[in-house]
Structure formats: structure tokens, C-alpha cells
Scaffold this motif. Structure first.
Motif, PDB file in Angstrom:
ATOM      1  N   GLY A  16       0.835 -49.045  80.120  1.00 35.43           N
ATOM      2  CA  GLY A  16      -0.459 -47.912  80.099  1.00 35.43           C
ATOM      3  C   GLY A  16      -1.381 -48.568  81.271  1.00 35.43           C
ATOM      4  N   ALA A  17      -1.571 -49.903  81.088  1.00 28.94           N
ATOM      5  CA  ALA A  17      -2.541 -50.312  82.107  1.00 28.94           C
ATOM      6  C   ALA A  17      -2.041 -50.376  83.870  1.00 28.94           C
ATOM      7  CB  ALA A  17      -2.882 -51.842  81.776  1.00 28.94           C
ATOM      8  N   ALA A  18      -0.656 -50.742  83.670  1.00 30.05           N
ATOM      9  CA  ALA A  18      -0.109 -50.534  85.310  1.00 30.05           C
ATOM     10  C   ALA A  18      -0.253 -48.944  85.729  1.00 30.05           C
ATOM     11  CB  ALA A  18       1.243 -50.851  85.081  1.00 30.05           C
ATOM     12  N   HIS A  19      -0.054 -47.903  84.817  1.00 24.39           N
ATOM     13  CA  HIS A  19      -0.168 -46.490  85.247  1.00 24.39           C
ATOM     14  C   HIS A  19      -1.733 -46.375  85.504  1.00 24.39           C
ATOM     15  CE1 HIS A  19       3.531 -44.382  84.547  1.00 24.39           C
ATOM     16  NE2 HIS A  19       3.587 -44.987  83.539  1.00 24.39           N
ATOM     17  N   VAL A  20      -2.510 -46.950  84.782  1.00 28.80           N
ATOM     18  CA  VAL A  20      -4.039 -46.752  85.230  1.00 28.80           C
ATOM     19  C   VAL A  20      -4.244 -47.078  86.492  1.00 28.80           C
ATOM     20  CG1 VAL A  20      -6.402 -46.971  84.670  1.00 28.80           C
ATOM     21  CG2 VAL A  20      -4.778 -46.445  82.784  1.00 28.80           C
ATOM     22  N   ALA A  21      -3.970 -48.392  86.542  1.00 29.79           N
ATOM     23  CA  ALA A  21      -3.955 -48.991  87.943  1.00 29.79           C
ATOM     24  C   ALA A  21      -3.558 -48.244  89.150  1.00 29.79           C
ATOM     25  CB  ALA A  21      -3.545 -50.552  87.894  1.00 29.79           C
ATOM     26  N   CYS A  22      -2.346 -48.003  88.894  1.00 28.37           N
ATOM     27  CA  CYS A  22      -1.593 -47.227  90.229  1.00 28.37           C
ATOM     28  C   CYS A  22      -1.952 -45.859  90.388  1.00 28.37           C
ATOM     29  CB  CYS A  22       0.085 -47.394  89.849  1.00 28.37           C
ATOM     30  SG  CYS A  22       0.844 -48.749  89.754  1.00 28.37           S
ATOM     31  N   ASP A  23      -2.396 -45.222  89.345  1.00 30.94           N
ATOM     32  CA  ASP A  23      -2.991 -44.008  89.438  1.00 30.94           C
ATOM     33  C   ASP A  23      -4.407 -43.919  90.377  1.00 30.94           C
ATOM     34  OD1 ASP A  23      -4.451 -41.335  87.876  1.00 30.94           O
ATOM     35  OD2 ASP A  23      -2.556 -40.918  88.787  1.00 30.94           O
ATOM     36  N   THR A  24      -5.124 -44.922  89.722  1.00 36.59           N
ATOM     37  CA  THR A  24      -6.860 -44.996  90.469  1.00 36.59           C
ATOM     38  C   THR A  24      -6.437 -45.362  91.875  1.00 36.59           C
ATOM     39  OG1 THR A  24      -7.225 -45.622  88.099  1.00 36.59           O
ATOM     40  CG2 THR A  24      -8.831 -45.921  90.258  1.00 36.59           C
ATOM     41  N   VAL A  25      -5.485 -46.348  92.309  1.00 37.48           N
ATOM     42  CA  VAL A  25      -5.336 -46.827  93.537  1.00 37.48           C
ATOM     43  C   VAL A  25      -4.800 -45.661  94.494  1.00 37.48           C
ATOM     44  CG1 VAL A  25      -3.911 -48.515  95.031  1.00 37.48           C
ATOM     45  CG2 VAL A  25      -5.292 -49.316  93.063  1.00 37.48           C
ATOM     46  N   ARG A  26      -3.753 -45.018  93.922  1.00 35.60           N
ATOM     47  CA  ARG A  26      -3.176 -44.021  94.538  1.00 35.60           C
ATOM     48  C   ARG A  26      -4.273 -42.803  95.221  1.00 35.60           C
ATOM     49  NH1 ARG A  26      -0.987 -39.614  92.708  1.00 35.60           N
ATOM     50  NH2 ARG A  26      -0.576 -40.400  90.690  1.00 35.60           N
ATOM     51  N   LYS A  27      -5.052 -42.298  93.934  1.00 36.77           N
ATOM     52  CA  LYS A  27      -6.120 -41.343  94.340  1.00 36.77           C
ATOM     53  C   LYS A  27      -7.015 -41.923  95.426  1.00 36.77           C
ATOM     54  CE  LYS A  27      -5.244 -38.890  90.155  1.00 36.77           C
ATOM     55  NZ  LYS A  27      -5.243 -38.885  88.618  1.00 36.77           N
ATOM     56  N   PHE A  28      -7.403 -43.285  95.247  1.00 34.70           N
ATOM     57  CA  PHE A  28      -8.358 -43.792  96.227  1.00 34.70           C
ATOM     58  C   PHE A  28      -7.767 -43.792  97.450  1.00 34.70           C
ATOM     59  CE2 PHE A  28     -11.884 -46.702  97.519  1.00 34.70           C
ATOM     60  CZ  PHE A  28     -10.981 -47.377  98.753  1.00 34.70           C
ATOM     61  N   MET A  29      -6.486 -44.170  97.820  1.00 35.69           N
ATOM     62  CA  MET A  29      -5.770 -44.202  98.978  1.00 35.69           C
ATOM     63  C   MET A  29      -5.940 -42.487  99.474  1.00 35.69           C
ATOM     64  SD  MET A  29      -4.976 -46.918  99.961  1.00 35.69           S
ATOM     65  CE  MET A  29      -4.059 -48.584  99.794  1.00 35.69           C
ATOM     66  N   ASN A  30      -5.865 -41.689  98.757  1.00 35.82           N
ATOM     67  CA  ASN A  30      -5.865 -40.338  98.999  1.00 35.82           C
ATOM     68  C   ASN A  30      -7.203 -39.849  99.498  1.00 35.82           C
ATOM     69  OD1 ASN A  30      -3.341 -38.946  99.112  1.00 35.82           O
ATOM     70  ND2 ASN A  30      -3.400 -38.803  96.796  1.00 35.82           N
ATOM     71  N   SER A  31      -8.308 -40.601  99.109  1.00 35.13           N
ATOM     72  CA  SER A  31      -9.523 -40.172  99.290  1.00 35.13           C
ATOM     73  C   SER A  31     -10.271 -40.648 100.601  1.00 35.13           C
ATOM     74  CB  SER A  31     -10.799 -40.864  98.172  1.00 35.13           C
ATOM     75  OG  SER A  31     -10.728 -42.150  98.611  1.00 35.13           O
ATOM     76  N   ASP A  32     -11.461 -39.993 101.018  1.00 34.47           N
ATOM     77  CA  ASP A  32     -11.831 -40.152 102.598  1.00 34.47           C
ATOM     78  C   ASP A  32     -12.170 -41.766 102.625  1.00 34.47           C
ATOM     79  OD1 ASP A  32     -14.288 -37.471 102.089  1.00 34.47           O
ATOM     80  OD2 ASP A  32     -11.901 -37.649 102.286  1.00 34.47           O
ATOM     81  N   ASP A  33     -12.299 -42.531 101.697  1.00 37.91           N
ATOM     82  CA  ASP A  33     -12.402 -43.960 102.163  1.00 37.91           C
ATOM     83  C   ASP A  33     -11.111 -44.617 102.176  1.00 37.91           C
ATOM     84  OD1 ASP A  33     -15.296 -44.586  99.762  1.00 37.91           O
ATOM     85  OD2 ASP A  33     -15.011 -43.987 102.005  1.00 37.91           O
ATOM     86  N   GLY A  34      -9.722 -44.146 101.706  1.00 45.58           N
ATOM     87  CA  GLY A  34      -8.629 -44.700 101.560  1.00 45.58           C
ATOM     88  C   GLY A  34      -8.245 -45.696 102.836  1.00 45.58           C
ATOM     89  N   HIS A  35      -8.843 -45.239 103.860  1.00 50.42           N
ATOM     90  CA  HIS A  35      -8.052 -45.636 105.091  1.00 50.42           C
ATOM     91  C   HIS A  35      -9.013 -47.183 105.402  1.00 50.42           C
ATOM     92  CE1 HIS A  35     -12.031 -43.575 106.496  1.00 50.42           C
ATOM     93  NE2 HIS A  35     -11.790 -44.273 107.522  1.00 50.42           N
ATOM     94  N   LYS A  36     -10.125 -47.164 104.537  1.00 48.57           N
ATOM     95  CA  LYS A  36     -11.064 -48.485 104.724  1.00 48.57           C
ATOM     96  C   LYS A  36     -10.476 -49.840 104.122  1.00 48.57           C
ATOM     97  CE  LYS A  36     -15.130 -45.488 104.901  1.00 48.57           C
ATOM     98  NZ  LYS A  36     -16.370 -45.058 104.485  1.00 48.57           N
ATOM     99  N   LEU A  37      -9.346 -49.632 103.560  1.00 42.94           N
ATOM    100  CA  LEU A  37      -8.707 -50.764 102.935  1.00 42.94           C
ATOM    101  C   LEU A  37      -7.462 -50.893 103.977  1.00 42.94           C
ATOM    102  CD1 LEU A  37      -9.651 -50.580  99.100  1.00 42.94           C
ATOM    103  CD2 LEU A  37     -10.585 -52.166 100.860  1.00 42.94           C
ATOM    104  N   ASP A  38      -7.275 -52.212 104.137  1.00 48.01           N
ATOM    105  CA  ASP A  38      -5.809 -52.367 104.756  1.00 48.01           C
ATOM    106  C   ASP A  38      -4.731 -52.723 103.811  1.00 48.01           C
ATOM    107  OD1 ASP A  38      -7.305 -52.200 107.035  1.00 48.01           O
ATOM    108  OD2 ASP A  38      -7.424 -54.257 107.534  1.00 48.01           O
ATOM    109  N   LYS A  39      -5.278 -53.321 102.613  1.00 45.27           N
ATOM    110  CA  LYS A  39      -3.891 -53.513 101.635  1.00 45.27           C
ATOM    111  C   LYS A  39      -4.609 -53.783 100.168  1.00 45.27           C
ATOM    112  CE  LYS A  39       0.214 -56.202 101.658  1.00 45.27           C
ATOM    113  NZ  LYS A  39       0.988 -57.337 102.449  1.00 45.27           N
ATOM    114  N   VAL A  40      -4.067 -53.041  99.124  1.00 42.47           N
ATOM    115  CA  VAL A  40      -4.350 -53.326  98.025  1.00 42.47           C
ATOM    116  C   VAL A  40      -3.322 -53.887  97.103  1.00 42.47           C
ATOM    117  CG1 VAL A  40      -5.079 -52.131  95.587  1.00 42.47           C
ATOM    118  CG2 VAL A  40      -5.975 -51.293  97.854  1.00 42.47           C
TER     119      VAL A  40
END
Ligand code: APR
Length: 221
Positions: A164-188
């Protein structure tokens, strides 16, 4: 102790190509994408050895250290970290605060306070855990940091189930990567430590970040 740089940490693309990660044996989830597989990393090991821009600590509300990864980070950083944490006035569950890294090889440390898993109200635990990942990503962007490594927040002493924790982590990171700020991080980077979490991420990551067709021998996605 040898240090591992962000570029040394395998991306999902390389893990699929080397067959260390397998295509999901369930249909990928809604919104799943292989678009970020070059910018997501996965490694099992000690987060205090990573020379990335920022590592994310699983702290408690006092921010004054503890066991688990919190203890390892404070031991690795030295007493200066606790001295700085003392000035922060604690941190509420689901929130994050940032400090210097002192003797650690990374540049900064984000301290986030995960939920103690509550199986009578899992939705509340999920919302708090999601907020840990989101507030940590936001803090990294606000501080112009480019590579961020997460420990598996709440999956130790706080008892959050690994899958469950891995799902939350992946889902939050994927949505972040999809957001306007997503391009601002090189690697998560997701950092696992115990076998249970390594297995959880190996199962969950392909459902959120499936292999690109070119990265699987049989072309399945
Ligand atoms: N590097 C990476 N991950 C680690 C390390 C390490 N050196 N040590 C432990 N971990 C992993 C654990 O295996 C677990 O998957 O970090 C994850 C989080 O576990 P905990 O450290 O127990 O943190 P958490 O479950 O969030 O509980 C937080 O524990 O240590 C105290 O002060 C902390 O009160 C707080 C509580």
C-alpha cells in the motif's frame, strides 16, 4: 564508506532492459505511463550512502531523531543535524522540513513525518502518506534540488503495509511528474532497505510505470 551518485542508481528503463524489473502481470493502472522511466530510479540499500541532492528521512514529529532510517541519518550526519532540527519546532504528520546534510554525502535532508498506520481508518493514513511525498517533492523544487531519494516512509516502526505504501509513493510521484513542476526534477529515486519493501516495489512499480514497448523483449506493456 563508498558513495553512490544519482547517475549510478539504475533507472526503471535500465532495470527493464536488464530484466531486473518485469512487465506487470496485471493491467497497468489508469494513468500509468512509461514516459518517466528514465527519471525514476530504484535501489535497495542504505540511503545515507547516496550522494544525491536530497534524501528524505522518515522522521517523527519531534524531528530529534529516533531509530530506523532516522537513526541512520542522524548518525551519518553527526550532531550538527540534531542542533539544526532543534531550531525547527517539530513537524506535523504529513508535513516536511528541510535541513543541511552535514557529514552525509548528499546536499540536504528533507524530514517528513509519516502516519502511524491506522487500519481502522486506512484512508486517513493514505492521505497523510501521500502528503509526505507531495510536500517533500514540493520542498525539493522550491530549493532548486534536482535529484531526490525517498526512504519507504512509514513502512517500518509506523507499520504501513509495504504494498500500500509503494502504491501511494508511485501514484504521488507519477502525478507530480505529470504536473507543471514535473520537469523541475531530474531523478526521483525509491530506496528500499528490507526485502519486504524491495518485493513490494518490484510488484507495484510496473503497474504505475510500465516498460516502454522497446524495453521488453516480448513487446508486452
Ligand atoms: N536506508 C534506507 N532505508 C532504511 C534505512 C537506511 N539506512 N534504515 C531503515 N530503512 C527503511 C526501513 O526498512 C523502512 O522501510 O526505512 C523505512 C522506514 O522505516 P522507519 O525508519 O522505521 O520509519 P517509519 O516506519 O516511518 O517510523 C518512523 O521510527 O525511527 C523512528 O524516529 C522515527 O519515530 C519515527 C519512526
Amino acid at each position: 564508506m563508498s558513495h553512490t551518485s544519482a547517475s549510478d542508481i539504475p533507472s526503471l528503463t535500465s532495470l527493464y532492459r536488464s530484466n531486473e524489473l518485469k512487465a506487470p502481470n496485471h493491467p497497468p493502472l489508469n494513468g500509468a505511463s512509461s514516459a518517466y522511466n528514465d527519471r525514476i530510479g530504484l535501489i535497495r540499500g542504505d540511503i545515507t550512502t547516496l550522494s544525491v541532492d536530497v534524501i528524505v528521512n522518515a522522521a517523527n514529529t519531534s524531528l530529534l531523531g529516533g531509530g530506523g532510517v532516522d537513526g541512520a541519518i542522524h548518525r551519518g550526519a553527526g550532531p550538527g543535524l540534531r542542533d539544526e532540527c532543534r531550531t525547527l519546532g517539530g513537524c506535523s504528520t504529513g508535513s516536511s522540513k528541510i535541513t543541511d546534510a552535514y557529514n552525509l554525502p548528499c546536499r540536504r535532508v528533507i524530514h517528513t513525518v509519516g502516519p502511524v498506520y491506522n487500519d481502522t481508518n486506512p484512508a486517513k493514513s493514505e492521505a497523510a502518506l501521500r502528503s509526505c511525498y507531495q510536500s517533500s517533492l514540493d520542498l525539493a523544487v522550491q530549493n532548486d534540488l534536482k535529484t531526490i531519494a525517498f526512504s519507504a516512509i512509514s513502512t517500518g516502526v509506523y507499520g504501513y503495509p509495504s504494498d500500500g505504501a509503494a502504491h501511494v509513493a508511485c501514484d504521488t510521484v507519477r502525478k507530480f511528474m505529470n504536473s507543471d513542476d514535473g520537469h523541475k526534477l531530474d531523478k526521483v529515486i525509491f530506496v528500499t532497505f528490507e526485502l519486504k519493501d524491495e518485493r513490494a516495489y518490484a510488484k507495484v512499480i510496473p503497474r504505475h510505470f510500465p516498460p516502454a514497448i522497446s524495453d521488453t523483449g516480448d513487446g508486452a506493456t
